[in-house]
Design a protein around this motif. Structure first.
Motif, mmCIF file in Angstrom:
data_model
loop_
_atom_site.group_PDB
_atom_site.id
_atom_site.type_symbol
_atom_site.label_atom_id
_atom_site.label_comp_id
_atom_site.label_asym_id
_atom_site.label_seq_id
_atom_site.Cartn_x
_atom_site.Cartn_y
_atom_site.Cartn_z
ATOM 1 N N ASP A 38 35.176 25.813 29.183
ATOM 2 C CA ASP A 38 35.350 25.195 30.506
ATOM 3 C C ASP A 38 36.663 24.418 30.583
ATOM 4 O O ASP A 38 37.383 24.492 31.582
ATOM 5 C CB ASP A 38 34.182 24.252 30.827
ATOM 6 N N THR A 39 36.971 23.692 29.528
ATOM 7 C CA THR A 39 38.211 22.923 29.498
ATOM 8 C C THR A 39 39.422 23.846 29.447
ATOM 9 O O THR A 39 40.429 23.590 30.111
ATOM 10 C CB THR A 39 38.221 21.947 28.306
ATOM 11 N N ALA A 40 39.313 24.926 28.686
ATOM 12 C CA ALA A 40 40.410 25.898 28.605
ATOM 13 C C ALA A 40 40.704 26.486 29.977
ATOM 14 O O ALA A 40 41.873 26.584 30.379
ATOM 15 C CB ALA A 40 40.061 27.006 27.611
ATOM 16 N N ARG A 41 39.678 26.873 30.701
ATOM 17 C CA ARG A 41 39.872 27.430 32.049
ATOM 18 C C ARG A 41 40.586 26.422 32.951
ATOM 19 O O ARG A 41 41.528 26.762 33.658
ATOM 20 C CB ARG A 41 38.533 27.797 32.677
ATOM 21 N N ALA A 42 40.113 25.194 32.926
ATOM 22 C CA ALA A 42 40.700 24.159 33.778
ATOM 23 C C ALA A 42 42.163 23.908 33.413
ATOM 24 O O ALA A 42 43.012 23.786 34.296
ATOM 25 C CB ALA A 42 39.893 22.867 33.667
ATOM 26 N N CYS A 43 42.460 23.849 32.127
ATOM 27 C CA CYS A 43 43.831 23.594 31.689
ATOM 28 C C CYS A 43 44.746 24.771 32.011
ATOM 29 O O CYS A 43 45.872 24.583 32.472
ATOM 30 C CB CYS A 43 43.868 23.289 30.198
ATOM 31 N N CYS A 44 44.271 25.978 31.771
ATOM 32 C CA CYS A 44 45.086 27.168 32.047
ATOM 33 C C CYS A 44 45.379 27.306 33.541
ATOM 34 O O CYS A 44 46.433 27.819 33.916
ATOM 35 C CB CYS A 44 44.404 28.423 31.513
ATOM 36 N N ASP A 45 44.459 26.855 34.368
ATOM 37 C CA ASP A 45 44.679 26.898 35.816
ATOM 38 C C ASP A 45 45.746 25.912 36.273
ATOM 39 O O ASP A 45 46.283 26.047 37.365
ATOM 40 C CB ASP A 45 43.379 26.610 36.572
ATOM 41 N N CYS A 46 46.044 24.897 35.456
ATOM 42 C CA CYS A 46 46.964 23.828 35.858
ATOM 43 C C CYS A 46 48.387 24.010 35.366
ATOM 44 O O CYS A 46 49.277 23.290 35.828
ATOM 45 C CB CYS A 46 46.454 22.493 35.320
ATOM 46 N N VAL A 47 48.606 24.911 34.408
ATOM 47 C CA VAL A 47 49.948 25.061 33.842
ATOM 48 C C VAL A 47 50.370 26.520 33.837
ATOM 49 O O VAL A 47 49.525 27.423 33.918
ATOM 50 C CB VAL A 47 50.034 24.489 32.408
ATOM 51 N N SER A 48 51.664 26.729 33.711
ATOM 52 C CA SER A 48 52.168 28.094 33.604
ATOM 53 C C SER A 48 52.686 28.409 32.205
ATOM 54 O O SER A 48 53.071 29.542 31.933
ATOM 55 C CB SER A 48 53.276 28.331 34.641
ATOM 56 N N ILE A 49 52.703 27.405 31.318
ATOM 57 C CA ILE A 49 53.117 27.653 29.932
ATOM 58 C C ILE A 49 51.911 28.162 29.138
ATOM 59 O O ILE A 49 50.764 27.897 29.501
ATOM 60 C CB ILE A 49 53.703 26.377 29.276
ATOM 61 N N PRO A 50 52.148 28.905 28.061
ATOM 62 C CA PRO A 50 51.026 29.387 27.251
ATOM 63 C C PRO A 50 50.340 28.238 26.510
ATOM 64 O O PRO A 50 50.990 27.290 26.071
ATOM 65 C CB PRO A 50 51.674 30.367 26.272
ATOM 66 N N LEU A 51 49.023 28.343 26.404
ATOM 67 C CA LEU A 51 48.231 27.365 25.663
ATOM 68 C C LEU A 51 47.517 28.056 24.515
ATOM 69 O O LEU A 51 47.002 29.167 24.663
ATOM 70 C CB LEU A 51 47.194 26.708 26.576
ATOM 71 N N ILE A 52 47.463 27.371 23.385
ATOM 72 C CA ILE A 52 46.733 27.827 22.207
ATOM 73 C C ILE A 52 45.435 27.033 22.165
ATOM 74 O O ILE A 52 45.438 25.823 22.353
ATOM 75 C CB ILE A 52 47.546 27.581 20.920
#
Length: 83
Positions: A38-52
């Protein structure tokens, strides 16, 4: 968003960060796969840089590891680290 605004090229979603912000607890294994997802989805929706994403131990046996990898990818994470 702050890491992106600071100019970093990628970010890391750690188990500690999720435990601390969602559960107000240290990273002692209380954050579940669903908490992380759930946190990954929320964070990925907020940024355009890649997240690990921190995949912990994969949350179980080999089938759980597969589910974790696929779930993290669907959530938008660029990579996963598994201990």
């Amino acid at each position: 968003k702050l890491i992106q605004e600071a100019g970093f090229e990628c970010g890391y979603l750690s188990g500690f960060a999720v435990s601390a912000t969602r559960l107000a607890e240290p990273d002692i294994g209380l954050a579940t796969y669903n908490d992380m997802l759930d946190t990954a989805r929320a964070c990925c929706d907020c940024v355009s840089i890649p997240l690990i994403g921190d995949g912990d131990t994969g949350y179980g046996g080999i089938l759980n590891v597969r589910r974790t990898v696929h779930g993290y990818a669907r959530a938008g994470l660029a990579a996963i680290s598994i201990e």
